[in-house]
Design an enzyme around this catalytic site. Structure first.
Site, PDB file in Angstrom:
ATOM      1  N   SER A  32       0.834  -1.199   0.000  1.00  0.00           N
ATOM      2  CA  SER A  32       0.000   0.000   0.000  1.00  0.00           C
ATOM      3  C   SER A  32       0.872   1.254   0.000  1.00  0.00           C
ATOM      4  CB  SER A  32      -0.965  -0.048   1.183  1.00  0.00           C
ATOM      5  OG  SER A  32      -1.991   0.902   1.042  1.00  0.00           O
ATOM      6  N   HIS A  40      -7.921  -5.406  -0.224  1.00  0.00           N
ATOM      7  CA  HIS A  40      -6.689  -4.639  -0.060  1.00  0.00           C
ATOM      8  C   HIS A  40      -5.719  -5.331   0.891  1.00  0.00           C
ATOM      9  CE1 HIS A  40      -4.187  -1.126  -0.295  1.00  0.00           C
ATOM     10  NE2 HIS A  40      -4.225  -0.934   1.016  1.00  0.00           N
ATOM     11  N   ASP A  75     -10.002  -5.121  -4.563  1.00  0.00           N
ATOM     12  CA  ASP A  75      -9.452  -4.092  -3.675  1.00  0.00           C
ATOM     13  C   ASP A  75     -10.343  -2.852  -3.738  1.00  0.00           C
ATOM     14  OD1 ASP A  75      -7.926  -2.072  -2.422  1.00  0.00           O
ATOM     15  OD2 ASP A  75      -6.042  -3.025  -3.005  1.00  0.00           O
TER      16      ASP A  75
END
Length: 274
Positions: A95, A254, A225
């Site tokens: 991320s 995610h 996601d």
């Protein structure tokens, strides 16, 4: 605790386990190094040295008022790598951490890097612009900021119980443990630091950084996601990194470092060995 001090006086906590080729992990927002423990334990048991730090303002690191931006995050990572004199390292970023890895290479090159991996990562650019029509509108990030100021504890609960792990999807089996784990890490971050990091992960354009990556690169992203939609991130990044390998996890959310940890661990190991 194991820490080192950056040139601007910030103490950065890190964990350094095992021996062998170094694997360095950069975590997501608003988490810390603990979020990588499944991968670290697995790879250390396979004969690798695994290293993960708490980004400035997060976890057990110092909480400075300034420096909560992607250039500084990348420079902190560079100083950690230099402090430990790591060579032939594999860098994995999840991320926001994927942005940190990309910006590190953009600013510091790959002299110490053998391979890189972007996992559910924010590059090239999360924010919707004329040049990036597939991004998310500013209102999304303004909403996160407003929720953070209003009640960030509840924000973290809502993210974890909803889109982050995909627990808001029909038929999803929620894990109270994962929700608590996310919340606990989030609340360990400084509020100002986590708040500033929203701008860093959403508005930083990593396009030119990605073009500078000249080592084998693995891009892993879930096609479900809801936090960092795959089309404008994983797919776009893979197209910008020459010779990269894109792995799409069907139905994955995610937070696949937890929800799909066994699959991810196997893929990371195969990539490192390949």
């Amino acid at each position: 605790m194991t820490t080192f001090t950056t040139r601007d006086g910030t103490q950065i906590y890190y964990k350094d386990w095992g021996s062998g080729q170094p694997i360095v992990f950069s975590h997501g927002w608003p988490l810390n190094a603990d979020s990588w423990e499944s991968q670290m334990i697995f790879l250390a048991a396979q004969g690798y040295r695994v290293i993960a730090h708490d980004r400035r303002g997060h976890g057990r690191s110092s909480q400075p008022w300034s420096g909560n931006d992607m250039d500084t995050y990348a420079d902190d990572l560079a100083q950690l790598i230099e402090h430990l004199d790591l060579r032939d390292a594999v860098l994995f970023g999840f991320s926001t951490g994927g942005g940190e890895v990309a910006r590190y290479i953009g600013r510091h090159g790959t002299a110490r890097v053998a391979k890189a991996g972007l996992i559910s990562a924010v590059p090239p650019l999360m924010l919707k612009t004329e040049a990036n029509p597939g991004g998310l509108p500013m209102e999304v990030f303004d909403g996160i900021r407003q929720a953070s100021l209003a009640d960030r504890s509840q924000l973290y609960k809502d993210l974890a119980s909803g889109p982050f792990f995909g627990f808001n999807q029909p038929g999803a089996k929620s894990s109270a443990g994962m929700v608590d784990w996310f919340w606990l890490q989030g609340m360990a971050a400084g509020h100002k630091n986590a708040y500033d990091c929203i701008k860093a992960f959403s508005e930083t354009d990593f396009t030119e950084d990605l073009k500078k990556i000249d080592v084998p690169t693995l891009v892993v992203h879930g096609d479900a996601d809801q936090v960092v939609p795959i089309e404008a991130s994983g797919i776009a990044s893979a197209a910008l990194v020459k010779g990269s390998t894109l792995k799409i996890y069907s139905g994955a959310p995610h937070g696949l470092t937890d929800t799909h940890k066994d699959q991810l661990n196997a893929d990371l190991l195969a990539f490192i060995k390949g």
